[in-house]
Design a protein around this motif. Structure first.
Motif, PDB file in Angstrom:
ATOM      1  N   GLN A 137      70.124  42.651  42.233  1.00  0.00           N
ATOM      2  CA  GLN A 137      72.081  42.017  42.380  1.00  0.00           C
ATOM      3  C   GLN A 137      72.189  41.203  41.613  1.00  0.00           C
ATOM      4  O   GLN A 137      73.597  40.200  42.389  1.00  0.00           O
ATOM      5  CB  GLN A 137      71.609  41.722  43.966  1.00  0.00           C
ATOM      6  N   CYS A 138      71.912  41.212  40.835  1.00  0.00           N
ATOM      7  CA  CYS A 138      72.202  40.060  39.767  1.00  0.00           C
ATOM      8  C   CYS A 138      73.740  40.735  39.045  1.00  0.00           C
ATOM      9  O   CYS A 138      73.532  41.870  39.142  1.00  0.00           O
ATOM     10  CB  CYS A 138      71.650  39.600  38.368  1.00  0.00           C
ATOM     11  N   ARG A 139      75.089  40.099  38.296  1.00  0.00           N
ATOM     12  CA  ARG A 139      75.481  39.695  38.407  1.00  0.00           C
ATOM     13  C   ARG A 139      76.237  39.084  37.035  1.00  0.00           C
ATOM     14  O   ARG A 139      75.889  38.581  37.502  1.00  0.00           O
ATOM     15  CB  ARG A 139      76.826  40.427  39.111  1.00  0.00           C
ATOM     16  N   SER A 140      76.789  39.965  36.487  1.00  0.00           N
ATOM     17  CA  SER A 140      77.726  39.218  34.951  1.00  0.00           C
ATOM     18  C   SER A 140      78.269  38.328  35.368  1.00  0.00           C
ATOM     19  O   SER A 140      79.437  38.135  36.344  1.00  0.00           O
ATOM     20  CB  SER A 140      78.373  40.373  34.006  1.00  0.00           C
ATOM     21  N   GLY A 141      78.094  36.585  35.562  1.00  0.00           N
ATOM     22  CA  GLY A 141      79.036  36.351  35.782  1.00  0.00           C
ATOM     23  C   GLY A 141      78.300  35.172  36.643  1.00  0.00           C
ATOM     24  O   GLY A 141      79.091  34.100  36.860  1.00  0.00           O
ATOM     25  N   LEU A 142      77.643  35.353  37.023  1.00  0.00           N
ATOM     26  CA  LEU A 142      76.744  34.794  38.333  1.00  0.00           C
ATOM     27  C   LEU A 142      74.906  34.064  36.882  1.00  0.00           C
ATOM     28  O   LEU A 142      74.356  35.236  36.743  1.00  0.00           O
ATOM     29  CB  LEU A 142      76.054  36.013  39.517  1.00  0.00           C
ATOM     30  N   LEU A 143      75.232  33.050  38.008  1.00  0.00           N
ATOM     31  CA  LEU A 143      74.403  32.172  37.274  1.00  0.00           C
ATOM     32  C   LEU A 143      73.443  31.397  38.097  1.00  0.00           C
ATOM     33  O   LEU A 143      74.184  30.763  39.201  1.00  0.00           O
ATOM     34  CB  LEU A 143      75.211  31.459  35.895  1.00  0.00           C
ATOM     35  N   HIS A 144      71.952  30.616  38.239  1.00  0.00           N
ATOM     36  CA  HIS A 144      71.225  29.989  39.025  1.00  0.00           C
ATOM     37  C   HIS A 144      70.911  28.911  38.035  1.00  0.00           C
ATOM     38  O   HIS A 144      70.210  29.537  37.543  1.00  0.00           O
ATOM     39  CB  HIS A 144      70.073  31.271  39.194  1.00  0.00           C
ATOM     40  N   THR A 145      71.359  27.799  38.625  1.00  0.00           N
ATOM     41  CA  THR A 145      70.574  26.463  38.412  1.00  0.00           C
ATOM     42  C   THR A 145      69.836  26.616  39.605  1.00  0.00           C
ATOM     43  O   THR A 145      68.433  25.506  39.654  1.00  0.00           O
ATOM     44  CB  THR A 145      71.557  25.762  38.263  1.00  0.00           C
ATOM     45  N   ALA A 146      70.283  27.375  40.617  1.00  0.00           N
ATOM     46  CA  ALA A 146      68.043  26.906  41.515  1.00  0.00           C
ATOM     47  C   ALA A 146      67.499  27.649  40.967  1.00  0.00           C
ATOM     48  O   ALA A 146      67.259  28.795  40.926  1.00  0.00           O
ATOM     49  CB  ALA A 146      69.290  26.966  42.693  1.00  0.00           C
ATOM     50  N   PRO A 147      66.244  27.370  41.381  1.00  0.00           N
ATOM     51  CA  PRO A 147      65.362  28.495  41.182  1.00  0.00           C
ATOM     52  C   PRO A 147      64.815  29.174  42.187  1.00  0.00           C
ATOM     53  O   PRO A 147      65.392  29.115  43.272  1.00  0.00           O
ATOM     54  CB  PRO A 147      63.957  27.344  41.101  1.00  0.00           C
ATOM     55  N   SER A 148      64.326  30.229  41.566  1.00  0.00           N
ATOM     56  CA  SER A 148      64.207  31.353  43.007  1.00  0.00           C
ATOM     57  C   SER A 148      62.698  31.355  43.183  1.00  0.00           C
ATOM     58  O   SER A 148      61.819  29.928  43.049  1.00  0.00           O
ATOM     59  CB  SER A 148      64.175  33.306  41.686  1.00  0.00           C
ATOM     60  N   ARG A 149      63.062  32.348  44.624  1.00  0.00           N
ATOM     61  CA  ARG A 149      61.646  31.805  45.909  1.00  0.00           C
ATOM     62  C   ARG A 149      60.317  31.817  44.104  1.00  0.00           C
ATOM     63  O   ARG A 149      59.303  31.397  44.363  1.00  0.00           O
ATOM     64  CB  ARG A 149      61.381  32.486  46.774  1.00  0.00           C
TER      65      ARG A 149
END
Lengths: 399, 322
Positions: free
Chosen positions: A147-159
């Motif tokens: 479900q990743c999307r352009s414009g959505l960035l993650h600074t929290a690490p993933s599980r």
């Protein structure tokens, strides 16, 4: 609309700080960078170990510190940063606030939202292409894989990054036979499956798996219940998946066999912890404590990273439009010093920020992943989480 | 016969005496609250003295009678009387002093106050604060130009070199560099300024006249991953032909030809190498290796590491008394 109408001491301070900086700014036209911080207030489920609650302003204080840091640099460059915090229990209200924000010509949003709300928000036509969303809270692997999307960035690490970090450590210690104990909540099941994936990836053997479903009050009965529950197969280490801290706190020292406890309790993989002090981190910790009057936690750190990433992109491009900033954030030039001993940047296949993962117990740092010997052709940091070939969604490094 | 004996004795005494006055290297041990003193002839530690908490930057007064010590966790700059090895004063340095530079006037210390985002200017004679200048977040590196006109400070989180005019104590310009600038060093002619970026992994060479970056150095060591290469300390030989760059956890010192900007060699030293000091004649280079707790000695002509000397825990700053 709870937060908008109630008096919030934090917001009051935020405005004060903002006002102060306003006075300090010179008359010359400055570049203005406004950021909206959206927080969905979640009713915490009742837990058995309810003694040490998380601070309610987690995340927001980290964001505020980064705003202050950015404004320190901004003073010299005529750039001014402001933060608006909006909290609600209702996903509709949060989405509506985001819509207004974009409609008013703004673009930068920091999201402390659960995965479901965040995913829906990211798909809104008014967001897509018009905003940069920074996910600072949701650790869901799905947001980084399908479900990743352009414009959505993650600074929290993933599980997956956390579980990979832990499994690297277990393999490094030769504690290769692990016993999984998981809670019954959705997030526990997600973390348990991340752990199983990581175990396979690094060659650690799952020897037993149990779900904790008892409802006795462990505060009074752990010494009786836990030994019986952990008896059976031999194993090197217990790995627990109990994100809300319902029963996991009672596993250390109560297991039938004398074995270490790791995972969401005991030795934990984390984005951040008070015991991280190397690489100048002691300075970040003390700046944060001065501001917030408490220790910096993982959510604070992820929010700090998001705002600092914005600051870095603005500083280097001297721009405040989201297309320029986004292209810079995902370009080869971008690098951020995050007090973890390596430069941090974003994966251009899913928008996840690469970062080392500390492994800590409550009073000391034990290790820092990636551990030595886990190699990768591009970056050792990519041994943590989902690598390019594992990701199937479409994600563009420009808007 | 007697006179011969006496003259031998005299010669021995003289030799002993000159050994006692041999050049010495002072090393601050950050996690031991002490200084190790190394005899430069024997290359051995001959004394260890207790100082304030978390000593980091150290520098001598021009006549080498005083050693200034940043005692970071004591929030002071200590003044050590070199003859007696006694702390004779604590200067008001501002909070958490980490690095400093002594103005060529031998009197004004420019101190980077890491926790406070300011640079403090201290008069070492009157022991008063002359000025505090707001800089970026986490000020660290400090240097004063040989002509005394500029004081340069690096701020680690703001990623800038701040140019402070020493005649007005005002910040007049900023130069953006790569992530986490740690250290700045002027060439002896004052024409160029070298600045290391620890997380960026680069060294910027800045033209002092225009205050612009004219060259960015990158480093590459076989068998060391790029993000372990974290430049910190810089030293330039007095003929300005060679620059040494300490590469932190890469455990190497890069030897740079300042004319071509080519890396001539990487010297393997101790673990987590941070700061360096050169002898006046440029013959020997000393490096502080924090994690291995030792000092490496480099023969500059041969570009060879000839010895490592065990000192205290987390050696940080170095200063030579000729």
């Amino acid at each position: 609309m709870q937060a908008a109408t109630q008096f919030s001491p934090l917001k009051f301070i935020t405005r004060l700080v903002g006002g102060f900086l306003c006075l300090m700014a010179t008359a010359a036209p400055a570049l203005q960078i406004d950021v909206l911080y959206l927080k969905q207030i979640i009713d915490k489920p009742p837990v058995l170990s309810n003694i040490l609650p998380d601070a309610e302003d987690s995340g927001q204080q980290g964001a505020q510190l980064a705003i202050n840091d950015n404004n320190s640099a901004g003073r010299f460059l005529k750039q001014r940063y402001s933060l608006e915090i909006y909290e609600s229990k209702s996903p509709q209200e949060l989405t509506e606030r985001a819509r207004q924000w974009i409609a008013s010509g703004q673009a930068l949003i920091v999201a402390e939202l659960p995965a479901a709300t965040l995913s829906k928000l990211a798909q809104q036509p008014f967001i897509s292409g018009h905003s940069i969303l920074f996910n600072v809270a949701a650790m869901d692997d799905s947001l980084r894989t399908t479900q990743c999307r352009s414009g959505l960035l993650h600074t929290a690490p993933s599980r997956a990054m956390l579980s990979d970090a832990l499994m690297q450590f277990l393999v490094f210690k030769r504690w290769k036979e692990w016993f999984l104990i998981k809670g019954g909540r959705d997030e526990d099941i997600l973390f348990a499956s991340a752990l199983k994936r990581s175990g396979k990836k690094f060659g650690a053997k799952l020897v037993a798996e149990k779900t904790w479903s008892f409802d006795t009050d462990l505060r009074r009965s752990a010494a009786r219940e836990i030994p019986a529950f952990t008896q059976g197969e031999d194993y090197d280490v217990i790995v627990v998946a109990d994100e809300s801290g319902d029963f996991g706190e009672y596993l250390p020292y109560n297991s039938y066999l004398p074995r270490p406890v790791t995972g969401t309790q005991g030795l934990k993989p984390l984005a951040w912890h008070r015991v991280v002090e190397q690489w100048g981190a002691a300075q970040l910790q003390s700046r944060f404590e001065k501001l917030a009057g408490r220790w910096m936690n993982s959510l604070d750190y992820s929010a700090w990273l998001a705002l600092r990433a914005i600051g870095e992109a603005v500083t280097r491009t001297a721009a405040n439009d989201h297309k320029t900033l986004y292209a810079y954030l995902l370009g080869a030039e971008f690098e951020l010093a995050g007090f973890k001993g390596r430069k941090l940047n974003f994966r251009d296949w899913n928008g996840q920020m690469r970062q080392p993962i500390p492994l800590a117990h409550p009073r000391a740092l034990v290790a820092n992943a990636p551990l030595e010997g886990f190699l990768h052709p591009h970056s050792e940091l990519d041994t943590l989480g989902f690598d390019r070939p594992e990701v199937s969604c479409t994600f563009a490094p420009s808007l | 016969m007697k006179t011969i004996r006496i003259s031998v004795l005299l010669a021995l005494l003289l030799a002993f005496n000159s050994a006692a006055h041999a050049a010495r290297l002072y090393v601050s041990n950050e996690k031991d609250n002490s200084l190790s003193i190394i005899d430069m002839n024997s290359l051995e530690v001959i004394d260890t003295i207790e100082v304030g908490q978390r000593p980091r930057g150290i520098t001598f007064s021009k006549d080498y009678t005083k050693l200034y010590i940043c005692a970071s966790d004591s929030d002071t700059v200590q003044v050590l009387d070199v003859a007696s090895n006694q702390i004779i004063a604590n200067l008001p340095s501002g909070e958490d002093p980490e690095q400093f530079a002594l103005h060529p006037n031998d009197r004004h210390l420019y101190v980077a106050n890491e926790d406070d985002a300011v640079v403090t200017v201290v008069d070492t004679e009157t022991r008063t604060v002359l000025a505090q200048i707001d800089v970026g977040v986490e000020p660290e590196g400090m240097a004063v130009s040989p002509d005394g006109r500029w004081a340069i400070n690096t701020s680690e989180t703001t990623n800038m070199l701040h140019w402070i005019d020493t005649s007005t104590y005002e910040l007049v310009d900023n130069t953006l560099v790569d992530q986490r600038p740690r250290h700045v060093e002027f060439s002896d002619d004052g024409k160029t300024l070298w600045a290391s970026s620890e997380i960026g992994g680069t060294v910027a060479v800045v033209d002092v006249e225009s205050r612009k970056v004219i060259k960015k150095l990158n480093f590459k060591i076989a068998g060391v991953t790029a993000d372990r290469i974290q430049p910190v300390g810089i030293k330039l030989t007095s003929d300005q032909k060679t620059a040494f760059v300490a590469l932190g956890p890469a455990n190497h010192v890069a030897v740079v030809d300042t004319a071509s900007y080519e890396i001539r060699k990487y010297l393997l030293v101790g673990r987590r190498v941070w700061h360096m000091e050169l002898t006046d004649d440029d013959k020997f280079l000393f490096t502080s290796n924090g994690v291995s707790g030792d000092v490496s000695v480099v023969d500059v002509d041969k570009l060879k590491v000839i010895k490592s000397i065990k000192v205290g825990r987390y050696p940080w700053g170095l200063a030579i008394k000729p």
